[in-house]
Design a protein around this motif. Sequence first.
Motif, PDB file in Angstrom:
ATOM      1  N   GLY A 186       0.479  10.370 -13.529  1.00  0.00           N
ATOM      2  CA  GLY A 186       2.068  10.402 -12.936  1.00  0.00           C
ATOM      3  C   GLY A 186       3.165   9.573 -13.258  1.00  0.00           C
ATOM      4  N   LEU A 187       2.894   8.318 -13.393  1.00  0.00           N
ATOM      5  CA  LEU A 187       3.548   7.193 -13.790  1.00  0.00           C
ATOM      6  C   LEU A 187       3.989   7.509 -15.262  1.00  0.00           C
ATOM      7  N   GLN A 188       5.457   7.272 -15.511  1.00  0.00           N
ATOM      8  CA  GLN A 188       5.928   7.779 -16.836  1.00  0.00           C
ATOM      9  C   GLN A 188       6.879   6.612 -17.204  1.00  0.00           C
ATOM     10  N   LEU A 211       3.033  -5.917 -10.130  1.00  0.00           N
ATOM     11  CA  LEU A 211       1.592  -5.655 -10.818  1.00  0.00           C
ATOM     12  C   LEU A 211       1.154  -4.308  -9.964  1.00  0.00           C
ATOM     13  N   LEU A 212       0.522  -3.561 -10.698  1.00  0.00           N
ATOM     14  CA  LEU A 212       0.173  -2.298 -10.133  1.00  0.00           C
ATOM     15  C   LEU A 212      -1.372  -2.046 -10.549  1.00  0.00           C
ATOM     16  N   TRP A 213      -2.253  -2.144  -9.603  1.00  0.00           N
ATOM     17  CA  TRP A 213      -3.660  -1.981  -9.980  1.00  0.00           C
ATOM     18  C   TRP A 213      -3.875  -0.718 -10.474  1.00  0.00           C
ATOM     19  N   VAL A 246      13.002   1.875 -17.533  1.00  0.00           N
ATOM     20  CA  VAL A 246      13.110   3.012 -16.461  1.00  0.00           C
ATOM     21  C   VAL A 246      11.596   3.661 -16.590  1.00  0.00           C
ATOM     22  N   HIS A 247      11.236   3.784 -15.415  1.00  0.00           N
ATOM     23  CA  HIS A 247      10.120   4.625 -14.951  1.00  0.00           C
ATOM     24  C   HIS A 247      10.205   5.615 -13.842  1.00  0.00           C
ATOM     25  N   ARG A 248       9.269   6.716 -13.833  1.00  0.00           N
ATOM     26  CA  ARG A 248       9.243   7.345 -12.744  1.00  0.00           C
ATOM     27  C   ARG A 248       7.958   8.065 -12.429  1.00  0.00           C
ATOM     28  N   VAL A 249       7.745   8.617 -11.247  1.00  0.00           N
ATOM     29  CA  VAL A 249       6.564   9.368 -11.229  1.00  0.00           C
ATOM     30  C   VAL A 249       6.784  10.753 -10.941  1.00  0.00           C
ATOM     31  N   VAL A 250       5.898  11.516 -11.718  1.00  0.00           N
ATOM     32  CA  VAL A 250       6.017  13.038 -11.631  1.00  0.00           C
ATOM     33  C   VAL A 250       4.849  13.605 -11.100  1.00  0.00           C
ATOM     34  N   TYR A 310      -4.161  13.005  -2.811  1.00  0.00           N
ATOM     35  CA  TYR A 310      -3.430  12.080  -2.410  1.00  0.00           C
ATOM     36  C   TYR A 310      -3.419  10.984  -3.286  1.00  0.00           C
ATOM     37  N   ARG A 311      -2.207  10.439  -3.823  1.00  0.00           N
ATOM     38  CA  ARG A 311      -2.288   9.393  -4.870  1.00  0.00           C
ATOM     39  C   ARG A 311      -1.866   8.035  -4.308  1.00  0.00           C
ATOM     40  N   GLN A 312      -2.987   7.393  -3.914  1.00  0.00           N
ATOM     41  CA  GLN A 312      -2.796   6.376  -3.381  1.00  0.00           C
ATOM     42  C   GLN A 312      -2.595   5.152  -4.377  1.00  0.00           C
ATOM     43  N   ALA A 364      13.736   8.422 -11.193  1.00  0.00           N
ATOM     44  CA  ALA A 364      13.677   7.428 -12.314  1.00  0.00           C
ATOM     45  C   ALA A 364      14.340   6.387 -11.824  1.00  0.00           C
ATOM     46  N   HIS A 365      13.750   4.880 -12.133  1.00  0.00           N
ATOM     47  CA  HIS A 365      14.128   3.438 -11.590  1.00  0.00           C
ATOM     48  C   HIS A 365      13.916   2.539 -12.526  1.00  0.00           C
ATOM     49  N   THR A 366      14.585   1.401 -11.977  1.00  0.00           N
ATOM     50  CA  THR A 366      14.123   0.215 -12.555  1.00  0.00           C
ATOM     51  C   THR A 366      13.477  -0.597 -11.643  1.00  0.00           C
ATOM     52  N   LEU A 375      -1.627   0.492  -5.312  1.00  0.00           N
ATOM     53  CA  LEU A 375      -2.050  -0.715  -4.675  1.00  0.00           C
ATOM     54  C   LEU A 375      -0.952  -1.683  -5.683  1.00  0.00           C
ATOM     55  N   PHE A 376      -0.080  -2.575  -5.088  1.00  0.00           N
ATOM     56  CA  PHE A 376       0.983  -3.066  -5.965  1.00  0.00           C
ATOM     57  C   PHE A 376       0.997  -4.727  -5.301  1.00  0.00           C
ATOM     58  N   TYR A 377       1.658  -5.434  -6.220  1.00  0.00           N
ATOM     59  CA  TYR A 377       2.406  -6.612  -5.464  1.00  0.00           C
ATOM     60  C   TYR A 377       3.639  -6.674  -6.441  1.00  0.00           C
ATOM     61  N   PHE A 378       4.622  -6.734  -5.577  1.00  0.00           N
ATOM     62  CA  PHE A 378       6.037  -7.000  -6.187  1.00  0.00           C
ATOM     63  C   PHE A 378       6.514  -8.332  -6.137  1.00  0.00           C
ATOM     64  N   VAL A 379       6.529  -8.813  -7.281  1.00  0.00           N
ATOM     65  CA  VAL A 379       7.323 -10.350  -7.259  1.00  0.00           C
ATOM     66  C   VAL A 379       8.882 -10.241  -7.305  1.00  0.00           C
ATOM     67  N   TYR A 422       0.827  -1.036  -0.073  1.00  0.00           N
ATOM     68  CA  TYR A 422      -0.074   0.012  -0.071  1.00  0.00           C
ATOM     69  C   TYR A 422       0.916   1.112  -0.021  1.00  0.00           C
ATOM     70  N   MET A 423       0.292   2.113  -0.795  1.00  0.00           N
ATOM     71  CA  MET A 423       1.680   3.299  -1.077  1.00  0.00           C
ATOM     72  C   MET A 423       0.735   4.629  -1.128  1.00  0.00           C
ATOM     73  N   VAL A 424       1.254   5.752  -0.684  1.00  0.00           N
ATOM     74  CA  VAL A 424       0.414   7.130  -0.937  1.00  0.00           C
ATOM     75  C   VAL A 424       1.448   8.018  -1.217  1.00  0.00           C
ATOM     76  N   TYR A 425       1.251   8.790  -2.070  1.00  0.00           N
ATOM     77  CA  TYR A 425       2.175  10.057  -2.494  1.00  0.00           C
ATOM     78  C   TYR A 425       1.453  11.355  -1.949  1.00  0.00           C
ATOM     79  N   HIS A 426       2.025  12.206  -1.018  1.00  0.00           N
ATOM     80  CA  HIS A 426       1.278  13.432  -0.360  1.00  0.00           C
ATOM     81  C   HIS A 426       1.393  14.487  -1.399  1.00  0.00           C
TER      82      HIS A 426
HETATM   83  O1  LIG Z   1       3.543   4.872  -7.944  1.00  0.00           O
HETATM   84  C1  LIG Z   1       3.778   4.556  -9.090  1.00  0.00           C
HETATM   85  O2  LIG Z   1       2.784   4.408  -9.803  1.00  0.00           O
HETATM   86  C2  LIG Z   1       4.661   3.515  -9.451  1.00  0.00           C
HETATM   87  C3  LIG Z   1       5.682   3.413  -8.378  1.00  0.00           C
HETATM   88  C4  LIG Z   1       6.942   2.479  -8.729  1.00  0.00           C
HETATM   89  O3  LIG Z   1       7.187   2.460  -9.628  1.00  0.00           O
HETATM   90  C5  LIG Z   1       7.608   1.679  -7.676  1.00  0.00           C
HETATM   91  O4  LIG Z   1       7.145   1.861  -6.509  1.00  0.00           O
HETATM   92  O5  LIG Z   1       8.461   0.935  -7.796  1.00  0.00           O
END
Ligand SMILES: O=C(O)CCC(=O)C(=O)O
Length: 377
Positions: free
Chosen positions: A237-239, A229-231, A283-287, A297-299, A220-222, A301-305, A199-203
């Motif tokens: 914002g995700l680029q 998996l990103l619901w 490579v992706h990032r959030v702006v 608030y940009r909430q 920017a990162h990989t 939901l993810f599953y990182f494998v 669970y993640m939130v950007y303020h």
């Molecule tokens: O918040 C997002 O849309 C992507 C976040 C992301 O790239 C990450 O947490 O690895």
Amino acid sequence: MPSAITPQAAPSLKRWERPAKTTEKLPWADIAVIDMSRYDLPGGKQELAEELRHAVHKTGFFSLINTGFSREEVERQYDIGQGFFSLPLEDKNREDNRCDFAVGNYFGYRPNNDKKMMGTNVLSNVESVNIPKFIPQYANQPFHPFFETYRTEIEDFSRRSSELAAKVFTLFAIILELPEDYFSSRHAYDSPSEDHLRYMVYHPRPLADDLKVERTWSRAHTDFGSLTLLWSQDVAGLQIKTDDASSSSSDPWRYVPPVDGGIVCNVGDTLQFWSAGYLRSTVHRVVRPPEDQAHLYRQGLFYFVRPGDGVDIKPAADSPLLRRLGLVTEADARGEPVTGLQYVRERVKNYHDHDDYADKRGATFKVGNLEIEDQAA
Ligand SMILES: O=C(O)CCC(=O)C(=O)O
Ligand SMILES: [Fe+2]
């Protein structure tokens, strides 16, 4: 498998509200949409693998629809995430619930404002909590008591996320002409790995601060693991960084579009290593979101494998496709092993165990012979 979960049994949570989509015209990325309802039809996997081939080779980003997750159960996970984030900071950040970045352990809580960004005084605006797999090996890893009430639902969601990932791994194995269980067997739910439900939130930040950090909300990162998996996220914002800086624009960044009811997936570093670069960890990032969403608030939901702790992540030298393409050789088969746990822990430590998220454009990160661009411009 039908779910016997009755969300009503748990105390009521404030409902999370899905934000309205932006009305701004943004440069959207072209993301392939894979219909998972076809997976079990005769020949379905082979057809889906062919549809996926171009996407994973070119951008590593694609989306899945008809995955078996209902809108209600996804939104319920957002309710749970929101409920957790609304707890007092001291409670969320209790010692037994914190990420231990000094050892590269990402399980648990990462508070908002924990680091400076890119050499400025502007602070990171990301808050997240990572929940490990529900297996006995993680009984002593962070799991905040708030989540106890919802344990059954969260576990069900976590296990089904992994089951969905296993289907995607099967498609990847078909693409690489490997045995169908080549990747799924290296990501078994019941074996230890750094997988987590997040669970993640950007303020939201004042524009003046955002301008000091080139509007960066997430550098920017990989992704460090195998598959993310990103619901689908309605706050833009995700680029992703594409190769198509076309004649009309020199800007390679494209926004990931929302896909109603979908799950956006992306390939992470370890699948790029296994496939000797054929599957791309892009490579992706959030702006900062467009102005009609920048106050939200940009909430997420993810599953990182992540790869199984003990599995070797060096290139799959037995892939006939990779051999034909000359991407792997006999020498790759004999290379020094790098284990999944070693790679992921070192990567998390290198990325997060600092006082700041410095500008690391052009830097690379290396474990054994495996090297990745840490942060591309
Ligand atoms: O918040 C997002 O849309 C992507 C976040 C992301 O790239 C990450 O947490 O690895
Ligand atoms: Fe990411």
